[in-house]
Design an enzyme around this catalytic site. Structure first.
Site, PDB file in Angstrom:
ATOM      1  N   SER A 102      27.559  18.391  -6.174  1.00 26.53           N
ATOM      2  CA  SER A 102      28.689  17.720  -6.807  1.00 26.53           C
ATOM      3  C   SER A 102      28.648  16.206  -6.613  1.00 26.53           C
ATOM      4  O   SER A 102      27.709  15.549  -7.054  1.00 26.53           O
ATOM      5  CB  SER A 102      29.996  18.328  -6.276  1.00 26.53           C
ATOM      6  OG  SER A 102      31.107  17.879  -6.981  1.00 26.53           O
TER       7      SER A 102
ATOM      8  N   ASP B 209      27.858  16.626 -10.941  1.00 26.09           N
ATOM      9  CA  ASP B 209      27.715  17.847 -11.741  1.00 26.09           C
ATOM     10  C   ASP B 209      28.732  17.914 -12.869  1.00 26.09           C
ATOM     11  O   ASP B 209      28.862  18.934 -13.534  1.00 26.09           O
ATOM     12  CB  ASP B 209      27.794  19.091 -10.864  1.00 26.09           C
ATOM     13  CG  ASP B 209      29.163  19.315 -10.248  1.00 26.09           C
ATOM     14  OD1 ASP B 209      29.918  18.340 -10.092  1.00 26.09           O
ATOM     15  OD2 ASP B 209      29.479  20.466  -9.895  1.00 26.09           O
TER      16      ASP B 209
END
Length: 446
Positions: free
Chosen positions: A102, A243
């Site tokens: 992430s 992401d």
């Protein structure tokens, strides 16, 4: 048995250090594959990743794991997390995997798993998979080993999907948008989607090299976005994370707008359009009290969940809400997606901007936030929140606030951090209380 591998958002850590080694990734593939081998059909898993150097290693290890237990693998290449969720469902796959950490730096990586319905796995599924990690895998005979293939049109499929969430009656012609892709998974799809809708796109963070993901760009480092918006005279700036499941916005003056303001706008826009369900929205305990007061003034409810988009989604399903998210910019719109989607959320903001004709600095200031401060304290081992001095500091702060504000101290589910947040009417008081507690945690963690 406690959870050793799975945190609040899958498995995450420093690459080549347990639990993020190739060996463990292979075992996760075997365990998750075995758990989802149900029925006698040909089983399929789709795997996407972001742009980290370690993504190649993790991807190869997971392919070996899945194919060794009889699952076919479809490789998507660099794709946003929400694209993996969407394609898992649309391709009738039994399982979806996103290899990403992430918003973390490139040294970290992670594994997120999605069920056949495109939703992140339940605690029960994760517990079952974790149990299988400690058991010898059942390997299939040579003629049952799975096959792996890459598909070339995954990018186009996701772009088409994202555009479908934007109102047909609107276009982005004449709108100048700065788009920061964090050198991450959306570096191709996000600029393409906005360009196809007619926007003039100034793209930054679109040259990944394996090590520059989230490095001075993206939703957690918005300074370049702010500067580019002002310097270029853009109407708006959108910043995704590595992401692309979260979104932060900069208005035309370069002021940063967080997820609370964005959720307020989307919720009220859907209310006005008659598409809001559940009588409000779901946000976490981190969301600003100003958001709650704004919704209350509009006759709407704010339902607070635990931190983590999976817990937001669980409460959304329980309350019947179709809008939810986090202050950090994870925004879940279940009319369109099964997880947070930064590009889709950004398109809803752009639609409101076009529809109203109002400048972003006006439109995105939905409420006046209360002073709120969040600080993180890193620790190595132990349980610093169990230390007597830390408990005393927390109790003293709560007594001083005495209902005039909020205090939230929690351990991060994805990093070795203690997060200390306070909120209230008096900024100086909030800063002092947070610093006092952080000092106590730091001493306990030393």
């Amino acid at each position: 048995m406690g959870r050793k591998f799975f945190g609040t958002d899958g498995i995450r850590g420093r690459t080549n250090t347990p639990p993020l080694t190739a060996e463990i990734a292979l075992r996760v593939g075997q365990a998750a594959g075995a758990h989802f081998l149900r029925g006698d059909h040909r089983h399929r898993v789709v795997i996407g990743k972001d742009t980290r150097l370690s993504g190649y290693m993790m991807e190869s290890a997971m392919v070996a794991g899945f194919t060794s237990v009889g699952m076919d693998v479809v490789l998507l290449g660099p794709m946003p997390t929400p694209a993996v969720a969407m394609l898992t469902q649309s391709m009738r796959a039994d399982l979806g995997v996103m290899i990403s950490a992430s918003h973390n730096k490139f040294e970290d990586n992670g594994i997120k798993l999605f069920g056949p319905d495109g939703y992140k796995l339940s605690d029960e599924d994760e517990a079952a998979i974790e149990k299988l990690l400690f058991e010898a895998p059942t390997l299939v005979p040579p003629d049952k080993i799975g096959r792996a293939k890459r598909i070339d049109d995954a990018r186009g499929r996701y772009v088409h999907f994202a555009k479908s969430t934007f109102p047909d009656r609107l276009r982005l012609d004449g709108l100048k948008v700065v788009l920061d892709c964090a050198n991450g998974a959306a570096y191709q799809v996000a600029p393409e989607a906005l360009w196809e809708l007619g926007a003039e796109v100034i793209a930054i963070g679109t040259r990944p090299d394996g090590t520059n993901i989230n490095d001075g760009v993206g939703s957690t480092a918005p300074d370049v976005l702010r500067e580019t918006v002002v310097a270029s005279g853009a109407h708006l700036g959108l910043a995704l994370d590595g992401d692309a499941d979260r979104l932060i916005v900069a208005d035309e003056k370069g002021q940063i707008v967080d997820g609370d303001q964005l959720m307020a706008l989307i919720t009220l826009s859907q209310r006005d359009a008659g598409t809001l369900r559940g009588g409000g929205l779901v946000a976490t305990v981190m969301s600003n009290l100003g958001l709650e007061r704004k919704l209350d003034s509009e006759g709407l409810a704010l339902h607070r969940s635990a931190v983590g988009d999976r817990y937001v989604l669980e409460m959304m399903r329980d309350k019947g809400c179709n809008v939810g998210g986090e202050q950090s910019g994870h925004i879940i719109l279940t009319d369109h997606a099964t997880t947070g989607d930064g590009l889709v959320a950004g398109l809803q903001i752009l639609a409101a901007l076009v529809d109203t004709g109002r400048p972003a600095s006006d439109l995105l200031r939905q409420f006046e936030p209360l002073p709120q401060l969040l600080k993180n304290v890193r620790f190595k081992d132990g349980q610093p929140l169990e230390d007597a001095s830390v408990k005393t500091a927390i109790a003293s702060a709560e007594a001083e606030l005495d209902g005039s504000g909020r205090l939230l101290i929690r351990k991060s589910g994805t990093e070795p951090l203690i997060r200390v947040m306070a909120e209230g009417e008096d900024r100086a008081q909030i800063e002092r209380l947070v610093d006092t507690i952080c000092d106590a945690v730091a001493r306990a963690a030393a």
